[in-house]
Design an enzyme around this catalytic site. Structure first.
Site, mmCIF file in Angstrom:
data_model
loop_
_atom_site.group_PDB
_atom_site.id
_atom_site.type_symbol
_atom_site.label_atom_id
_atom_site.label_comp_id
_atom_site.label_asym_id
_atom_site.label_seq_id
_atom_site.Cartn_x
_atom_site.Cartn_y
_atom_site.Cartn_z
ATOM 1 N N ASN A 1 -1.436 -0.685 -10.319
ATOM 2 C CA ASN A 1 -1.453 -0.453 -8.849
ATOM 3 C C ASN A 1 -0.922 0.926 -8.555
ATOM 4 O OD1 ASN A 1 -1.611 -0.534 -5.917
ATOM 5 N ND2 ASN A 1 -0.856 -2.576 -5.875
ATOM 6 N N ARG B 1 -6.184 -0.824 -9.069
ATOM 7 C CA ARG B 1 -6.558 -0.781 -7.507
ATOM 8 C C ARG B 1 -7.135 0.735 -7.487
ATOM 9 N NH1 ARG B 1 -2.175 1.201 -3.373
ATOM 10 N NH2 ARG B 1 -3.272 0.911 -1.429
ATOM 11 N N HIS C 1 -6.796 -2.070 2.950
ATOM 12 C CA HIS C 1 -6.014 -3.399 2.537
ATOM 13 C C HIS C 1 -7.082 -4.171 2.094
ATOM 14 C CE1 HIS C 1 -2.521 -1.852 5.606
ATOM 15 N NE2 HIS C 1 -2.492 -1.433 4.042
ATOM 16 N N ARG D 1 2.193 6.500 10.798
ATOM 17 C CA ARG D 1 0.733 6.826 11.399
ATOM 18 C C ARG D 1 0.769 6.262 12.883
ATOM 19 N NH1 ARG D 1 -1.521 3.771 6.158
ATOM 20 N NH2 ARG D 1 -1.313 5.471 4.673
ATOM 21 N N GLU E 1 -1.477 -8.094 -4.405
ATOM 22 C CA GLU E 1 -2.591 -7.216 -4.649
ATOM 23 C C GLU E 1 -2.829 -7.420 -6.043
ATOM 24 O OE1 GLU E 1 -2.976 -3.805 -1.154
ATOM 25 O OE2 GLU E 1 -1.464 -3.746 -3.134
#
Length: 362
Positions: free
Chosen positions: A6, A77, A162, A221, A349
């Site tokens: 990842n 990923r 996501h 963000r 994940e």
């Protein structure tokens, strides 16, 4: 066993996952501006000081510690799959070329994701590699959800991100609820944050758009803003200097919470704005779905900040959403047994990537 990489914009995370035994005998994290921490079951952790000059150096250091590992497959990923990838794929030259071509859509991620694939191919020749795309889970969105009302020749559309986290949260929620295809609202709240509406186990809308900047308030963000602000402030400001950082000077919610508890007005307002935006999306997605089995909190903030969860869902009792304050404070898996269940599902994940890689490779 499946080896999972990842790779982030400033780190390389890896795990060896034994799905049958439910264990992770090897886990490691190399941070470019920090150190490499490598853990093997039953042994003291190994620490190698950094910093690492680049991702190639971090991969090299990690792979040096994995020479005795013999995975049956390697899962990676990959952030952006565009419209080409609707699920995990076996990596070949064409797939690598596509990941490279899509790099302008995720310039901080796709190139380093691809670097990980190449490094693993050299270290483990002949072992099948699987790319798991963050955008793939949201390819089930209908046109009315992913289409922007801009000139068609611009080719702009919403992708969502996501997806790997949402996929894991959906599978785990289905197990908890005893429903194979649940209707959910998944709130992934970390440094990046998103809300996703899931009908019958499939994404039908998500708050992130063509880039991860759209939607909820995040660490740096802005989330949703008037488009004219993009022209006025520039993309760099909206992605790297806005969100919690822009409101408080701190991008980490833990620091924002500490300041709020001391009465800092900027931090108090930032948490209110953060929760207000989440509540708006929950209401919108509830209306969109018509029926919701559960709301799922995942990601670092979603899993660990009870006050954020309570404030984000406050005032929604008429929708059948009511938290148990004691279960919420204790971070229980189920923090509401009301008409709409509210669950905390730790993000995983790596496990999801391993699951998808194993499913694909048999």
């Amino acid at each position: 066993m499946i080896l999972v990489f990842n790779t982030g914009s400033s780190s390389v995370k890896y795990e060896l996952v034994d799905l049958k035994a439910g264990t992770r005998p090897v886990r490691g994290l190399a941070e470019l501006d920090g150190a490499l921490t490598h853990r093997v079951e039953g042994r003291p952790p190994y620490l190698r000081e950094g910093p690492f000059a680049d991702h190639a150096a971090a991969f090299s250091a990690a792979l040096d510690l994995l020479t005795d590992v013999r995975p049956s497959a390697i899962g990676h990923r990959v952030v952006h799959g565009g419209t080409r990838f609707h699920g995990p794929v076996l990596v070949d030259d064409a797939v690598m070329a596509a990941i490279d071509e899509l790099a302008p859509l995720a310039p901080l991620h796709n190139p380093v994701n691809l670097a990980g694939i190449r490094a693993a191919a050299t270290a483990f020749p002949g072992v099948p590699q699987v790319a798991v795309f963050d955008t793939a889970f949201h390819q089930s969105m209908p046109p009315e959800a992913y289409t922007y009302a801009v000139p068609r020749e611009a080719g702009a559309r919403r992708f969502g991100f996501h997806g790997t986290s949402c996929s894991y949260a959906t599978r785990r929620a289905a197990e908890i609820l005893g429903r194979p295809e649940p209707d959910l609202i998944v709130l992934h709240l970390g440094n990046g944050a998103s809300a996703t509406a899931i009908r019958a186990g499939r994404s039908i809308d998500t708050s992130m758009g063509a880039t991860p900047t759209e939607g909820l308030v995040m660490g740096t963000r802005s989330g949703d803003v008037d488009p004219y602000l993009a022209a006025e402030l520039g993309a760099a400001v909206l992605t790297r200097r806005s969100g919690l950082l822009g409101l408080t000077g701190a991008s980490d919610m833990r620091e924002v919470r500490r300041r709020a508890e001391l009465g800092d007005p900027d931090a108090l307002l930032a948490r209110q704005v953060y929760c207000y935006r989440i509540r708006k999306y929950v209401g919108a997605y509830y209306a969109l779905l018509g029926h919701v089995d559960a709301i799922v909190f995942t990601g670092g903030v979603g899993e660990h900040d009870a006050d954020i969860r309570a404030a984000a869902l406050g005032g929604l009792e008429r929708l059948g959403i009511q938290l148990d304050p004691h279960h919420n404070a204790a971070h229980r898996e189920t923090i509401s047994d009301s008409d709409v269940r509210v669950l905390i599902i730790p993000a995983d994940e790596e496990w999801e990537i391993a699951h998808q890689a194993a499913t694909l490779t048999g």
